[in-house]
Design a protein around this motif. Sequence first.
Motif, mmCIF file in Angstrom:
data_model
loop_
_atom_site.group_PDB
_atom_site.id
_atom_site.type_symbol
_atom_site.label_atom_id
_atom_site.label_comp_id
_atom_site.label_asym_id
_atom_site.label_seq_id
_atom_site.Cartn_x
_atom_site.Cartn_y
_atom_site.Cartn_z
ATOM 1 N N SER A 108 0.816 -1.219 0.000
ATOM 2 C CA SER A 108 0.000 0.000 0.000
ATOM 3 C C SER A 108 0.848 1.266 0.000
ATOM 4 N N SER A 109 2.149 1.119 0.261
ATOM 5 C CA SER A 109 3.020 2.296 0.312
ATOM 6 C C SER A 109 4.388 1.932 -0.253
ATOM 7 N N PRO A 110 4.486 1.830 -1.590
ATOM 8 C CA PRO A 110 5.775 1.426 -2.179
ATOM 9 C C PRO A 110 6.908 2.399 -1.899
ATOM 10 N N ASN A 111 6.593 3.679 -1.692
ATOM 11 C CA ASN A 111 7.634 4.676 -1.453
ATOM 12 C C ASN A 111 8.117 4.685 -0.012
ATOM 13 N N ASN A 112 7.191 4.507 0.924
ATOM 14 C CA ASN A 112 7.532 4.601 2.348
ATOM 15 C C ASN A 112 7.469 3.266 3.069
ATOM 16 N N GLY A 113 7.212 2.207 2.319
ATOM 17 C CA GLY A 113 7.042 0.901 2.962
ATOM 18 C C GLY A 113 8.255 0.444 3.732
ATOM 19 N N THR A 114 9.463 0.661 3.160
ATOM 20 C CA THR A 114 10.684 0.243 3.844
ATOM 21 C C THR A 114 10.863 0.977 5.163
ATOM 22 N N GLY A 115 10.638 2.290 5.134
ATOM 23 C CA GLY A 115 10.761 3.072 6.367
ATOM 24 C C GLY A 115 9.761 2.647 7.419
ATOM 25 N N LEU A 116 8.519 2.342 6.993
ATOM 26 C CA LEU A 116 7.498 1.884 7.943
ATOM 27 C C LEU A 116 7.909 0.558 8.590
ATOM 28 N N ALA A 117 8.354 -0.370 7.759
ATOM 29 C CA ALA A 117 8.736 -1.679 8.282
ATOM 30 C C ALA A 117 9.907 -1.569 9.252
ATOM 31 N N LEU A 118 10.930 -0.784 8.873
ATOM 32 C CA LEU A 118 12.076 -0.604 9.758
ATOM 33 C C LEU A 118 11.681 0.091 11.046
ATOM 34 N N ASN A 119 10.769 1.056 10.940
ATOM 35 C CA ASN A 119 10.306 1.767 12.126
ATOM 36 C C ASN A 119 9.604 0.826 13.096
ATOM 37 N N ILE A 120 8.767 -0.043 12.560
ATOM 38 C CA ILE A 120 8.014 -0.982 13.408
ATOM 39 C C ILE A 120 8.960 -1.987 14.070
ATOM 40 N N LEU A 121 9.864 -2.569 13.264
ATOM 41 C CA LEU A 121 10.782 -3.561 13.821
ATOM 42 C C LEU A 121 11.767 -2.922 14.798
ATOM 43 N N SER A 122 12.166 -1.697 14.538
ATOM 44 C CA SER A 122 13.039 -0.999 15.479
ATOM 45 C C SER A 122 12.330 -0.757 16.799
ATOM 46 N N THR A 123 11.043 -0.454 16.721
ATOM 47 C CA THR A 123 10.259 -0.278 17.951
ATOM 48 C C THR A 123 10.203 -1.570 18.737
ATOM 49 N N VAL A 124 9.980 -2.667 18.032
ATOM 50 C CA VAL A 124 9.979 -3.977 18.694
ATOM 51 C C VAL A 124 11.337 -4.242 19.348
ATOM 52 N N PHE A 125 12.408 -4.010 18.586
ATOM 53 C CA PHE A 125 13.766 -4.271 19.083
ATOM 54 C C PHE A 125 14.061 -3.458 20.335
ATOM 55 N N ASN A 126 13.703 -2.185 20.303
ATOM 56 C CA ASN A 126 14.097 -1.283 21.386
ATOM 57 C C ASN A 126 13.239 -1.421 22.632
ATOM 58 N N THR A 127 12.053 -1.988 22.497
ATOM 59 C CA THR A 127 11.213 -2.184 23.686
ATOM 60 C C THR A 127 11.517 -3.508 24.384
ATOM 61 N N LEU A 128 12.250 -4.376 23.731
ATOM 62 C CA LEU A 128 12.691 -5.609 24.383
ATOM 63 C C LEU A 128 13.842 -5.312 25.334
ATOM 64 N N PRO A 129 13.930 -6.012 26.463
ATOM 65 C CA PRO A 129 15.068 -5.844 27.366
ATOM 66 C C PRO A 129 16.377 -6.129 26.637
ATOM 67 N N PRO A 130 17.446 -5.382 26.939
ATOM 68 C CA PRO A 130 18.712 -5.542 26.207
ATOM 69 C C PRO A 130 19.264 -6.961 26.208
ATOM 70 N N ASP A 131 19.011 -7.729 27.271
ATOM 71 C CA ASP A 131 19.583 -9.072 27.347
ATOM 72 C C ASP A 131 18.614 -10.157 26.889
ATOM 73 N N GLN A 132 17.488 -9.786 26.310
ATOM 74 C CA GLN A 132 16.511 -10.774 25.863
ATOM 75 C C GLN A 132 16.882 -11.261 24.470
#
Length: 432
Positions: A108-132
């Motif tokens: 649905s967003s060929p221009n911004n799709g990569t940024g959206l996906a990276l933003n979501i996965l980065s949010t997941v990564f950063n909300t996990l405890p560092p040692d998890q």
Amino acid sequence: MPAPINTLLIEGSFEELAEELATYLDSVNNAQGHQETTVHDDVSTLLQKEGDQKDEVLKKLVTASSILNSAPERGTFRQSMTVLIRAYSRNSNFLPVICRNVSKPVTSSPNNGTGLALNILSTVFNTLPPDQDTRYHVLLAILRIIRTNATFDSLKPQLKHIDTWLTQWDMDKEEQRRLFLAIQDVAMEAGEDDAAYQYLVKALRTIQSGEDVSSTEAHDLSLRALRSALLNPSHFDFQDLIALDSIQALRTSEPVWFQLLEVFSADLLDDYNDFKDEHDGWVDEQGLDGTVLTRKMRLLSLASIAASSQNRTLAYNQIAKALLIPTDDVEMWVIDVIRAGLVEGKLSQQGQTFLIHRSTYRVFGQNQWREVGSRLDMWRTSLVEVLRVIRQEKEQFVREKEQELRDAEQRSGGMGYRPRQQQRQMVDSGFD
């Protein structure tokens, strides 16, 4: 990309968010003309049952979440993804499915799709405890997106944390190797040859013990690393490979490859030409670029003869003979070897010589130690001679001063001259 953020705020109760997302999933699916779904009905039924049904509700939502890749970028897309992000905090078993779905192209967003996906996965990564250790799987998903979309620059600032993260997550050798190879693939796609080689060698170092060095995987990775080192135009040090047990195992399993490695590790251009004559056509059969190899061998040969030069000077004709090139091309090759960082020096067009300031040893064994010892002896002899001359000049200076003072005393009719204690000590002890 991952950043030092560890807080995620989501408004609403679990039940409200689950029903809202279920309704949205049904509407997106119906709008796409797919078979009608009943996610909302199924979720509502589960929420009305007695007991804790949250895991079952999340399972329904996560399973149906792949449709979100075709959902509008604006509106409830981000909010829907945050609910899925919350899902992993309750049950990490949902994480692989979430990462897989988010990693798929956002149609649905060929221009911004990569940024959206990276933003979501980065949010997941950063909300996990560092040692998890579940962060490991999120990072692999991020790497898949970066590789597909050639955004290696967004990964570069995070590479310095990789070793620390692996230690925190307590990853075993196989998992470390998988991550290193994923980074290597991303770097290769981006044309970052040096970074790709660095992480390929890191992966190879995870299988350097016991029977692993003779495994098929170790064999294939060793050949892959050797090929990469040979064809990388800026890689000249092969000692990092020679030291690996899996590379040493090639001596038996791939003797021709290992012979070529030995040539590039320590030998000269003549030896490389002898290798090609002995194994006629082998370089081309293996898909190696003969032009790249010959150029690298010339640079390495020039570095070797510079390092072995006793008087730190090379004549143009000497360089031309060693590199099998016309004398007119010598300056070009000397400039190239200086740019490669193998040698430092100064060209003299008038004297047709190259004065060597610094040179790099390709290997450092007994012969090199003997050469260093010989040079140290030469320097010691030179310093002794310099000290002897300085001592003689100093003694001569003291004697002349004494004579001047005696002459002055005689002319004035004084009582004679006696050198000061400091002068007598200087004459007696010399330059010690």
